[in-house]
Design an enzyme around this catalytic site. Structure first.
Site, PDB file in Angstrom:
ATOM      1  N   HIS A 121      -7.560  -3.209   4.777  1.00 42.74           N
ATOM      2  CA  HIS A 121      -7.074  -2.050   4.618  1.00 42.74           C
ATOM      3  C   HIS A 121      -8.028  -1.101   3.508  1.00 42.74           C
ATOM      4  O   HIS A 121      -8.234   0.216   3.740  1.00 42.74           O
ATOM      5  CB  HIS A 121      -5.717  -2.076   4.103  1.00 42.74           C
ATOM      6  CG  HIS A 121      -5.011  -0.731   3.908  1.00 42.74           C
ATOM      7  ND1 HIS A 121      -5.098  -0.155   2.525  1.00 42.74           N
ATOM      8  CD2 HIS A 121      -4.389   0.154   4.377  1.00 42.74           C
ATOM      9  CE1 HIS A 121      -4.415   0.914   2.451  1.00 42.74           C
ATOM     10  NE2 HIS A 121      -3.955   1.355   3.509  1.00 42.74           N
ATOM     11  N   ASN A 122      -8.036  -1.766   2.627  1.00 38.33           N
ATOM     12  CA  ASN A 122      -8.619  -1.002   1.311  1.00 38.33           C
ATOM     13  C   ASN A 122     -10.274  -0.667   1.576  1.00 38.33           C
ATOM     14  O   ASN A 122     -10.684   0.490   1.294  1.00 38.33           O
ATOM     15  CB  ASN A 122      -8.502  -1.699  -0.093  1.00 38.33           C
ATOM     16  CG  ASN A 122      -7.181  -1.202  -0.503  1.00 38.33           C
ATOM     17  OD1 ASN A 122      -6.169  -1.138  -0.002  1.00 38.33           O
ATOM     18  ND2 ASN A 122      -7.133  -1.483  -1.937  1.00 38.33           N
ATOM     19  N   SER A 167       0.803  -1.259   0.059  1.00 40.70           N
ATOM     20  CA  SER A 167      -0.109   0.005   0.130  1.00 40.70           C
ATOM     21  C   SER A 167       1.158   1.254  -0.157  1.00 40.70           C
ATOM     22  O   SER A 167       1.956   1.247   0.619  1.00 40.70           O
ATOM     23  CB  SER A 167      -0.926   0.073   1.148  1.00 40.70           C
ATOM     24  OG  SER A 167      -1.515   1.252   1.235  1.00 40.70           O
ATOM     25  N   GLU A 173     -10.162   2.285   3.795  1.00 38.56           N
ATOM     26  CA  GLU A 173      -9.943   3.288   3.062  1.00 38.56           C
ATOM     27  C   GLU A 173     -11.096   3.840   2.218  1.00 38.56           C
ATOM     28  O   GLU A 173     -11.276   4.977   2.464  1.00 38.56           O
ATOM     29  CB  GLU A 173      -8.863   2.876   1.825  1.00 38.56           C
ATOM     30  CG  GLU A 173      -8.442   3.765   0.867  1.00 38.56           C
ATOM     31  CD  GLU A 173      -7.388   2.905  -0.363  1.00 38.56           C
ATOM     32  OE1 GLU A 173      -6.323   2.560   0.195  1.00 38.56           O
ATOM     33  OE2 GLU A 173      -7.673   3.102  -1.676  1.00 38.56           O
ATOM     34  N   LYS A 215      -4.546  -6.573   3.704  1.00 37.84           N
ATOM     35  CA  LYS A 215      -4.682  -5.539   2.580  1.00 37.84           C
ATOM     36  C   LYS A 215      -5.941  -5.142   2.008  1.00 37.84           C
ATOM     37  O   LYS A 215      -6.282  -3.903   1.889  1.00 37.84           O
ATOM     38  CB  LYS A 215      -3.630  -5.696   1.585  1.00 37.84           C
ATOM     39  CG  LYS A 215      -3.572  -4.514   0.324  1.00 37.84           C
ATOM     40  CD  LYS A 215      -3.374  -3.148   0.678  1.00 37.84           C
ATOM     41  CE  LYS A 215      -3.046  -2.173  -0.254  1.00 37.84           C
ATOM     42  NZ  LYS A 215      -3.962  -2.100  -1.378  1.00 37.84           N
TER      43      LYS A 215
HETATM   44  C1  6PG Z   1      -2.983   1.416  -1.518  1.00 36.56           C
HETATM   45  C2  6PG Z   1      -4.331   1.800  -2.546  1.00 36.56           C
HETATM   46  C3  6PG Z   1      -4.338   1.090  -3.753  1.00 36.56           C
HETATM   47  C4  6PG Z   1      -5.122   1.522  -4.873  1.00 36.56           C
HETATM   48  C5  6PG Z   1      -6.728   1.124  -4.688  1.00 36.56           C
HETATM   49  C6  6PG Z   1      -7.619   1.826  -5.417  1.00 36.56           C
HETATM   50  O1  6PG Z   1      -3.425   0.938  -0.657  1.00 36.56           O
HETATM   51  O2  6PG Z   1      -2.002   1.734  -1.993  1.00 36.56           O
HETATM   52  O3  6PG Z   1      -5.487   0.987  -1.795  1.00 36.56           O
HETATM   53  O4  6PG Z   1      -4.177  -0.226  -3.747  1.00 36.56           O
HETATM   54  O5  6PG Z   1      -5.026   2.785  -5.050  1.00 36.56           O
HETATM   55  O6  6PG Z   1      -6.638  -0.137  -5.272  1.00 36.56           O
HETATM   56  O7  6PG Z   1      -8.754   1.350  -5.452  1.00 36.56           O
HETATM   57  P1  6PG Z   1     -10.114   1.809  -6.278  1.00 36.56           P
HETATM   58  O8  6PG Z   1      -9.806   2.289  -7.502  1.00 36.56           O
HETATM   59  O9  6PG Z   1     -11.032   0.706  -6.044  1.00 36.56           O
HETATM   60  O10 6PG Z   1     -10.452   2.938  -5.479  1.00 36.56           O
END
Ligand code: 6PG
Length: 508
Positions: free
Chosen positions: A211-212, A136, A215, A208
């Protein structure tokens, strides 16, 4: 260039791959790199020469899989940064054809679905060691220090660990804050690395994925706060940016808060308007938030705020329908507030955002705990919170408080039960409730924020109306229920529609 062999092979030189390679080079590793698009190899070598004009070339371009293996010391360590899904297997098959051996290690760093990693470890056993490490931090993180979530064969980890702890983001052990250097060739010295072994294959990519999911929730919550200030309080983008900057100095300090202020302040060169006002309100998504929501439903973890954030993106993408609905489905108009009332509303909103954020993290950690139980992983939550303090997209001062909570009690059932977080929620809930009540009366959606409050209110209730639900299920489907006045676990069924007294039967 010296003829000595390289320590690491790198395949896939897109934005993430290129930056990870330069990061590895900055830490003294010599890299043999390959991409199907040879212009990317040439571009990487040119960038390396530009960043490192005096030194010996740290990156060796290879134009076939066979050449890549020949340029590496054995046993080989190869990192992949290719799109998730079929491309990972495509590369693995080519490596097998090129002669990769059983004790060579291939590390997948893409946003792969965790179950794919589990399958791949089995599929490639005996041919090479398949290891997964979720990354990430976006392109800047990849270049100057990402957060890394490795999982797989523990023996492989002993060989990988020095590499990943070197290139990972670093945290100042005194303050718990990120140590940042964005100067090529001058990596951070010292600090706690944001890379820790998560567990068996798949566990790292699962963590992860969550984590997303968090996010997604973090981003949606900030967007709702923006909408409440814009639509509810009539504030301009630049005024909202100032509020976010102010909030970023306190408990809400985070990378996402910081970049939201930056996005809101950006002026479009052509029109002179804030650029954000020219961006179409249709959210994209690559799938990791969806995977989190699906997994939560599968393991029965209540992650409503994360899931609402996914739904909010889906609803936003129905732009044409929403445009039509806007002229048909009328609702209340926000009243204009006095300056004092506006200041009070902004203060309440800050607390509502903070409380909602606590709940979305509580949901994410609860999901990981439930999944760990189901899959037999021993996840160390204090360590996971630690490696999210820097490098990753959700990095925030707040992650130190989560680390502290799990260090106080590594068996904590839910973050909401930690004394620090419980006190925060109890004290700030008035502002949280008022913000959501006002938003509802003004007709401004705040799906993630209100779902977080619902989570809090449901979680803290000893009794929920599921007794009636169980009665309904038993009525139409004889699905049975437990009684509060009998031994837990014992099942009962009632013949509900018979005349006279319902009869209680024990179902075996
Ligand atoms: C990270 C981000 C990375 C990416 C996402 C975007 O942790 O570096 O989460 O993995 O930017 O996959 O996801 P979306 O396109 O679904 O918003």
């Amino acid at each position: 260039m010296s003829d000595s062999l390289c320590n690491i092979g790198f395949i896939g030189l897109g934005v993430m791959g290129k930056n990870l390679t330069l990061n590895l080079a900055d830490h003294g590793f010599k890299i043999a790199c390959f991409d199907l698009d040879s212009s990317k190899i040439d571009d990487l070598i040119a960038t390396d020469k530009y960043e490192n004009p005096q030194g010996e070339s740290r990156i060796v371009g290879c134009y076939s899989y066979t050449e890549l293996l020949q340029k590496l010391t054995a046993p080989h360590l190869i990192i992949l940064s290719v799109p998730a899904g079929e491309p990972v297997d495509h590369v693995c098959h080519h490596l097998i054809d090129a002669g990769i051996e059983a004790d060579d290690i291939v590390i997948d760093t893409g946003n792969s679905l965790w179950t794919d990693s589990v399958e791949r470890e089995k599929k490639y056993k005996g041919k090479f060691i398949f290891f997964s490490t979720a990354v990430s931090g976006g392109e800047v993180g990849a270049r100057f220090g990402p957060s890394l979530m490795p999982s797989g064969d523990p023996y492989a980890w002993t060989r990988i660990e020095p590499v990943f702890t070197a290139i990972a983001a670093k945290v100042d052990p005194e303050t718990g804050k990120p140590m940042e250097s964005h100067v090529p060739g001058q990596p951070i010295q010292g600090g706690e690395p944001c890379a820790t072994y998560i567990g068996p294959i798949g566990a790292g990519h699962y963590v992860k994925m969550v984590h997303n999911g968090i996010e997604y929730a973090d981003m949606q919550l900030i967007c709702e706060a923006y909408d409440l200030m814009k639509t509810g309080l009539g504030m301009t983008s630049l005024e909202i940016a100032e509020i976010f900057r102010e909030w970023n100095k306190g408990i809400l300090n985070s990378y996402l808060m910081e970049i939201s202020a930056e996005v809101l302040s950006k002026i479009d060169d052509e029109t002179g308007q804030p650029l954000v006002e020219l961006i179409m309100d249709k959210a994209g998504q690559k799938g990791t938030g969806l995977w989190t929501a699906v997994s939560a439903l599968q393991v029965g973890a209540p992650t409503q705020t994360i899931t609402q954030a996914v739904f909010a993106r889906s609803l936003s993408s129905l732009k044409a329908e929403r445009t039509q609905a806007a002229s048909v489905l009328t609702g209340p108009e926000p009243a204009r507030l006095s300056n004092d009332a506006k200041s009070a509303a902004i203060e309440a909103l800050r607390d509502a955002l903070y409380c909602s954020k606590i709940c979305s993290y509580a949901q994410g950690f609860q999901l990981m705990a439930m999944a760990a139980k189901e899959h037999g992983w021993k996840l160390e939550f204090a360590e996971i919170a630690k490696i999210w303090r820097a490098g990753c997209i959700i990095r925030a001062v707040f992650l130190q408080s989560i680390t502290n909570a799990y260090e106080r009690d590594d068996d904590l059932a839910n973050l909401l039960l930690d004394p620090f977080f419980a006190e925060q929620l109890i004290n700030l809930q008035g502002h949280w409730r008022k913000t959501i009540a006002d938003a509802t009366l003004m007709g401004i959606p705040c799906a993630a924020m209100s779902s977080a409050l619902n989570y809090f209110d449901s979680y803290r209730r000893e009794t929920l109306p599921a007794n009636l639900l169980q009665g309904q299920r038993d009525y139409f489907g004889a699905h049975t229920y437990e009684r509060v006045d009998c031994t837990p676990g014992k099942k009962y069924h009632t013949e509900w529609n018979m005349t006279g007294q319902p009869q209680i039967k024990i179902k075996r």
